[in-house]
Design a protein around this motif. Structure first.
Motif, PDB file in Angstrom:
ATOM      1  N   MET A  54       0.526  -3.502  -5.649  1.00  0.00           N
ATOM      2  CA  MET A  54       1.529  -2.645  -5.038  1.00  0.00           C
ATOM      3  C   MET A  54       2.182  -3.352  -3.861  1.00  0.00           C
ATOM      4  N   LEU A  55       3.403  -2.937  -3.605  1.00  0.00           N
ATOM      5  CA  LEU A  55       4.134  -3.420  -2.442  1.00  0.00           C
ATOM      6  C   LEU A  55       4.618  -2.204  -1.671  1.00  0.00           C
ATOM      7  N   ALA A  56       4.160  -2.099  -0.439  1.00  0.00           N
ATOM      8  CA  ALA A  56       4.612  -1.035   0.459  1.00  0.00           C
ATOM      9  C   ALA A  56       5.561  -1.672   1.463  1.00  0.00           C
ATOM     10  N   THR A  57       6.706  -1.045   1.659  1.00  0.00           N
ATOM     11  CA  THR A  57       7.690  -1.559   2.597  1.00  0.00           C
ATOM     12  C   THR A  57       8.092  -0.446   3.552  1.00  0.00           C
ATOM     13  N   LEU A  58       7.826  -0.660   4.821  1.00  0.00           N
ATOM     14  CA  LEU A  58       8.271   0.248   5.872  1.00  0.00           C
ATOM     15  C   LEU A  58       9.673  -0.221   6.261  1.00  0.00           C
TER      16      LEU A  58
ATOM     17  N   ALA B  29       1.554  -6.233   0.762  1.00  0.00           N
ATOM     18  CA  ALA B  29       1.151  -6.384  -0.638  1.00  0.00           C
ATOM     19  C   ALA B  29      -0.355  -6.148  -0.717  1.00  0.00           C
ATOM     20  N   PHE B  30      -0.768  -5.282  -1.649  1.00  0.00           N
ATOM     21  CA  PHE B  30      -2.191  -4.978  -1.800  1.00  0.00           C
ATOM     22  C   PHE B  30      -2.446  -4.439  -3.199  1.00  0.00           C
ATOM     23  N   GLU B  31      -3.717  -4.379  -3.560  1.00  0.00           N
ATOM     24  CA  GLU B  31      -4.101  -3.776  -4.827  1.00  0.00           C
ATOM     25  C   GLU B  31      -4.640  -2.378  -4.559  1.00  0.00           C
TER      26      GLU B  31
ATOM     27  N   GLU C 129      -4.467  -1.308   7.883  1.00  0.00           N
ATOM     28  CA  GLU C 129      -5.855  -1.264   7.407  1.00  0.00           C
ATOM     29  C   GLU C 129      -5.984  -1.800   5.986  1.00  0.00           C
ATOM     30  N   ARG C 130      -4.905  -1.760   5.226  1.00  0.00           N
ATOM     31  CA  ARG C 130      -4.928  -2.197   3.817  1.00  0.00           C
ATOM     32  C   ARG C 130      -4.608  -3.673   3.634  1.00  0.00           C
ATOM     33  N   ALA C 131      -3.704  -4.188   4.445  1.00  0.00           N
ATOM     34  CA  ALA C 131      -3.236  -5.564   4.238  1.00  0.00           C
ATOM     35  C   ALA C 131      -2.552  -6.061   5.498  1.00  0.00           C
ATOM     36  N   GLU C 132      -2.309  -7.354   5.516  1.00  0.00           N
ATOM     37  CA  GLU C 132      -1.542  -7.936   6.614  1.00  0.00           C
ATOM     38  C   GLU C 132      -0.062  -7.776   6.307  1.00  0.00           C
ATOM     39  N   GLY C 133       0.681  -7.224   7.254  1.00  0.00           N
ATOM     40  CA  GLY C 133       2.110  -7.021   7.048  1.00  0.00           C
ATOM     41  C   GLY C 133       2.914  -8.233   7.452  1.00  0.00           C
ATOM     42  N   ARG C 134       4.104  -8.331   6.880  1.00  0.00           N
ATOM     43  CA  ARG C 134       5.019  -9.396   7.285  1.00  0.00           C
ATOM     44  C   ARG C 134       6.390  -8.789   7.556  1.00  0.00           C
ATOM     45  N   ALA C 135       6.924  -9.105   8.713  1.00  0.00           N
ATOM     46  CA  ALA C 135       8.235  -8.596   9.116  1.00  0.00           C
ATOM     47  C   ALA C 135       9.321  -9.463   8.496  1.00  0.00           C
ATOM     48  N   GLU C 136      10.302  -8.810   7.897  1.00  0.00           N
ATOM     49  CA  GLU C 136      11.423  -9.515   7.294  1.00  0.00           C
ATOM     50  C   GLU C 136      12.696  -8.698   7.495  1.00  0.00           C
TER      51      GLU C 136
END
Length: 192
Positions: free
Chosen positions: A123-127, A115-117, A22-29
């Motif tokens: 901020m960077l959230a990493t699952l 990545a979002f504000e 809901e906050r940002a588009e995630g990218r799998a790495e």
């Protein structure tokens, strides 16, 4: 700059993933991390880290060299971080070995980054899932000047709460220690 970061064990990964989406588009790495130290473990003894990370993403593969100094905040484990992208991963590994550093541990992290504000900060959230460590983790970080670390960590705590993370979910468990313990068949020791 200080990487003001908190890490938590995630008990409802699908719910956390939904809130992050809901906050940002995630990218799998996928991260291939190799931590280096001196033969006598001097970096670890000083609470410092030297890491080569190769990141395999959907559009590119990149490598970064990172040095982390000793913790500036004991509760969170936040550290000064200096990172630079490198063009040739094998040359960096060879250079570090040539300078006398030895690979201390290497492992894989499967990540989904957002990545979002929030709260006026980038901020960077990493699952995170580490195949050798049980569970799913959420790392949330922002960069801050040393004098602003406490305020930055307060903002990180607020955003974690918005993502459904409770204070009791926070952990200072290190992936390096957990992987090392798993490989040795031991229980990981809590960070000191």
């Amino acid at each position: 700059m200080i990487e003001a970061e908190l890490k938590a064990r995630v008990h409802s990964p699908h719910e956390t993933l939904r809130k992050l989406d809901e906050r940002a588009e995630g990218r799998a790495e996928v991260y291939q991390d190799t931590y280096y130290d001196t033969a006598d473990g001097a970096l670890e003894a000083r609470d410092e880290e030297l890491r080569v990370r190769t990141v395999h993403g959907p559009e590119e593969t990149r490598t970064v060299l990172t040095y982390k100094g000793a913790r500036v905040d004991e509760e969170s484990g936040s550290k000064p971080e200096h990172e630079t992208r490198v063009e040739d991963a094998e040359a960096v590994h060879a250079t570090l070995r040539g300078l006398g550093y030895v690979p201390a541990i290497a492992f894989e992290k499967r990540c989904r980054n957002y990545a979002f504000e929030a709260r006026g900060r980038q901020m960077l959230a990493t699952l995170v899932r580490v195949p050798e460590v049980e569970g799913t983790f959420l790392e949330l970080e922002t960069l801050a000047e040393e004098k602003d670390v406490a305020s930055a960590l307060d903002d990180v705590r607020i955003v974690l709460a918005e993502l459904g993370i409770r204070a009791e979910d926070l952990t200072r468990e290190l992936y390096t220690a957990a992987v090392r313990a798993r490989r040795l068949g031991e229980q990981p020791r809590p960070p000191q």
